[in-house]
Design a protein around this motif. Structure first.
Motif, PDB file in Angstrom:
ATOM      1  N   SER A  56     123.505  36.485   7.266  1.00  0.00           N
ATOM      2  CA  SER A  56     123.501  37.384   8.434  1.00  0.00           C
ATOM      3  C   SER A  56     124.219  36.728   9.609  1.00  0.00           C
ATOM      4  O   SER A  56     123.800  36.818  10.746  1.00  0.00           O
ATOM      5  N   ARG A  57     125.279  35.964   9.278  1.00  0.00           N
ATOM      6  CA  ARG A  57     126.134  35.290  10.250  1.00  0.00           C
ATOM      7  C   ARG A  57     125.422  34.157  11.003  1.00  0.00           C
ATOM      8  O   ARG A  57     125.876  33.705  12.035  1.00  0.00           O
ATOM      9  N   ARG A  58     124.303  33.690  10.478  1.00  0.00           N
ATOM     10  CA  ARG A  58     123.528  32.605  11.104  1.00  0.00           C
ATOM     11  C   ARG A  58     123.224  31.522  10.075  1.00  0.00           C
ATOM     12  O   ARG A  58     123.112  31.789   8.895  1.00  0.00           O
ATOM     13  N   ILE A  59     123.037  30.310  10.601  1.00  0.00           N
ATOM     14  CA  ILE A  59     122.583  29.197   9.756  1.00  0.00           C
ATOM     15  C   ILE A  59     121.809  28.219  10.639  1.00  0.00           C
ATOM     16  O   ILE A  59     122.178  27.957  11.776  1.00  0.00           O
ATOM     17  N   GLY A  60     120.706  27.706  10.119  1.00  0.00           N
ATOM     18  CA  GLY A  60     119.958  26.656  10.794  1.00  0.00           C
ATOM     19  C   GLY A  60     120.427  25.306  10.271  1.00  0.00           C
ATOM     20  O   GLY A  60     120.733  25.174   9.084  1.00  0.00           O
ATOM     21  N   HIS A  61     120.500  24.319  11.142  1.00  0.00           N
ATOM     22  CA  HIS A  61     120.940  22.988  10.722  1.00  0.00           C
ATOM     23  C   HIS A  61     120.066  21.934  11.384  1.00  0.00           C
ATOM     24  O   HIS A  61     119.815  21.973  12.582  1.00  0.00           O
ATOM     25  N   ARG A  62     119.641  20.976  10.582  1.00  0.00           N
ATOM     26  CA  ARG A  62     118.751  19.909  11.052  1.00  0.00           C
ATOM     27  C   ARG A  62     119.478  18.572  10.933  1.00  0.00           C
ATOM     28  O   ARG A  62     120.067  18.262   9.895  1.00  0.00           O
ATOM     29  N   THR A  63     119.400  17.783  11.998  1.00  0.00           N
ATOM     30  CA  THR A  63     119.949  16.431  11.998  1.00  0.00           C
ATOM     31  C   THR A  63     118.816  15.458  12.303  1.00  0.00           C
ATOM     32  O   THR A  63     118.170  15.570  13.349  1.00  0.00           O
ATOM     33  N   ASN A  64     118.560  14.538  11.379  1.00  0.00           N
ATOM     34  CA  ASN A  64     117.542  13.522  11.609  1.00  0.00           C
ATOM     35  C   ASN A  64     118.109  12.435  12.512  1.00  0.00           C
ATOM     36  O   ASN A  64     119.227  11.967  12.305  1.00  0.00           O
ATOM     37  N   LEU A  65     117.339  12.044  13.500  1.00  0.00           N
ATOM     38  CA  LEU A  65     117.749  10.973  14.419  1.00  0.00           C
ATOM     39  C   LEU A  65     117.034   9.683  14.030  1.00  0.00           C
ATOM     40  O   LEU A  65     115.806   9.659  13.960  1.00  0.00           O
ATOM     41  N   PRO A  66     117.776   8.611  13.789  1.00  0.00           N
ATOM     42  CA  PRO A  66     117.166   7.339  13.383  1.00  0.00           C
ATOM     43  C   PRO A  66     116.621   6.568  14.597  1.00  0.00           C
ATOM     44  O   PRO A  66     117.140   5.510  14.968  1.00  0.00           O
ATOM     45  N   LEU A  67     115.561   7.099  15.210  1.00  0.00           N
ATOM     46  CA  LEU A  67     115.046   6.492  16.449  1.00  0.00           C
ATOM     47  C   LEU A  67     114.585   5.056  16.259  1.00  0.00           C
ATOM     48  O   LEU A  67     114.579   4.277  17.221  1.00  0.00           O
ATOM     49  N   GLU A  68     114.229   4.673  15.039  1.00  0.00           N
ATOM     50  CA  GLU A  68     113.803   3.289  14.808  1.00  0.00           C
ATOM     51  C   GLU A  68     114.938   2.306  15.085  1.00  0.00           C
ATOM     52  O   GLU A  68     114.695   1.126  15.310  1.00  0.00           O
ATOM     53  N   GLU A  69     116.174   2.803  15.117  1.00  0.00           N
ATOM     54  CA  GLU A  69     117.330   1.954  15.406  1.00  0.00           C
ATOM     55  C   GLU A  69     117.692   1.940  16.890  1.00  0.00           C
ATOM     56  O   GLU A  69     118.548   1.177  17.310  1.00  0.00           O
ATOM     57  N   PHE A  70     117.044   2.790  17.684  1.00  0.00           N
ATOM     58  CA  PHE A  70     117.335   2.875  19.117  1.00  0.00           C
ATOM     59  C   PHE A  70     116.448   1.905  19.886  1.00  0.00           C
ATOM     60  O   PHE A  70     115.273   1.738  19.558  1.00  0.00           O
ATOM     61  N   LEU A  71     116.983   1.290  20.918  1.00  0.00           N
ATOM     62  CA  LEU A  71     116.169   0.492  21.825  1.00  0.00           C
ATOM     63  C   LEU A  71     115.449   1.426  22.789  1.00  0.00           C
ATOM     64  O   LEU A  71     115.922   2.535  23.045  1.00  0.00           O
ATOM     65  N   PRO A  72     114.304   1.000  23.335  1.00  0.00           N
ATOM     66  CA  PRO A  72     113.651   1.843  24.336  1.00  0.00           C
ATOM     67  C   PRO A  72     114.605   2.098  25.505  1.00  0.00           C
ATOM     68  O   PRO A  72     115.350   1.206  25.916  1.00  0.00           O
ATOM     69  N   GLY A  73     114.607   3.341  25.987  1.00  0.00           N
ATOM     70  CA  GLY A  73     115.472   3.686  27.110  1.00  0.00           C
ATOM     71  C   GLY A  73     115.850   5.155  27.114  1.00  0.00           C
ATOM     72  O   GLY A  73     115.294   5.963  26.377  1.00  0.00           O
TER      73      GLY A  73
END
Length: 103
Positions: free
Chosen positions: A62-79
């Motif tokens: 129906s001309r739509r699509i959902g897309h999910r991107t996982n964010l690797p927060l364990e690799e991010f420093l606090p900030g």
């Protein structure tokens, strides 16, 4: 998908970004491929995460699509961080910015 309005996340909890991409629900022409780009930068404008996905026309319903991107927060420093999502179909980009923090 569980939606959250919080913009502060613990490094120890998996997080994902969900977007819905649509190609003019009232249009009659065939859907086209869409490039979906995500980039996260820190307060110094250093890229800490980047990914691109290609959404094929046959994936749209129906001309739509959902897309999910996982964010690797364990690799991010606090900030503080800025996420930029850009969907491009042909020469037509559309994007959104989201500011968030990691603790």
């Amino acid at each position: 998908v569980t939606l959250a309005t919080s913009r502060s996340f613990a490094r120890t909890r998996p997080q994902a970004v969900f977007v819905e991409v649509y190609q003019g629900t009232g249009r009659r022409d065939a859907p086209v491929p869409v490039s979906l780009h995500a980039r996260v930068v820190d307060v110094n404008d250093h890229v800490v995460y980047e990914t691109t996905s290609l959404l094929e026309p046959t994936s749209f319903r129906s001309r739509r699509i959902g897309h999910r991107t996982n964010l690797p927060l364990e690799e991010f420093l606090p900030g503080e961080y800025l996420l930029r999502r850009v969907a491009t179909a042909g020469r037509e980009p559309a994007g959104r910015l989201l500011r968030f923090s990691v603790r």
